[in-house]
Write a protein that holds these residues in place. Sequence first.
Motif, short mmCIF file in Angstrom:
data_model
loop_
_atom_site.label_atom_id
_atom_site.label_comp_id
_atom_site.label_asym_id
_atom_site.label_seq_id
_atom_site.Cartn_x
_atom_site.Cartn_y
_atom_site.Cartn_z
N LEU A 4 -3.47 -2.62 7.38
CA LEU A 4 -4.35 -1.48 7.63
C LEU A 4 -5.47 -2.08 7.77
CD1 LEU A 4 -2.02 1.21 6.58
CD2 LEU A 4 -2.21 0.72 8.52
N LEU A 29 3.25 4.31 8.45
CA LEU A 29 2.10 3.49 8.51
C LEU A 29 3.02 2.61 9.06
CD1 LEU A 29 -0.80 5.24 7.35
CD2 LEU A 29 -0.55 3.99 9.77
N GLN A 33 3.25 -1.10 10.97
CA GLN A 33 2.80 -2.46 10.34
C GLN A 33 4.09 -3.21 10.40
OE1 GLN A 33 0.63 -0.51 6.22
NE2 GLN A 33 -0.12 -2.86 6.65
N TYR A 66 -3.90 6.04 15.01
CA TYR A 66 -4.11 4.65 15.17
C TYR A 66 -3.86 4.74 16.34
CZ TYR A 66 1.12 4.18 15.79
OH TYR A 66 2.60 4.52 15.92
N TYR A 68 -2.74 -0.02 17.34
CA TYR A 68 -1.56 -0.85 17.48
C TYR A 68 -2.13 -2.18 18.21
CZ TYR A 68 1.45 -0.33 20.66
OH TYR A 68 2.13 0.51 22.01
#
Length: 108
Positions: A4, A29, A33, A66, A68
């Motif tokens: 992260l 999260l 990941q 977020y 990714y």
Amino acid sequence: MKPLAWIGDSLDRLKEFPVEVRKEAGFELLQVQKGFPPSDWKPMAGIGPGVCEIRIHSNSEFRVIYVYRFEESVYVLHAFTKKTQRTGKKDLDLARDRYRDVLRRRNS
């Protein structure tokens, strides 16, 4: 598993969430990941390609935005408590600015 990368004050903002919400955000999260989608999310294409929002429902509504799509990291752009049905312009603009910052850093 991707690391992260916390952009701006996103980690500090997440730390302001109630304990149970922080735990749920951490679990979601971790899923991201590992390459899995969060349990409740929506794409935020208006901010940028690959940007998504984790939605956490508690006494209030909490959001973690977020991106990714990059190989090196999952970038956490913003974390906030949602006060109205619509996501506030200020929150969207902040996430969009931070996304642009990530792009600039990657290209320099």
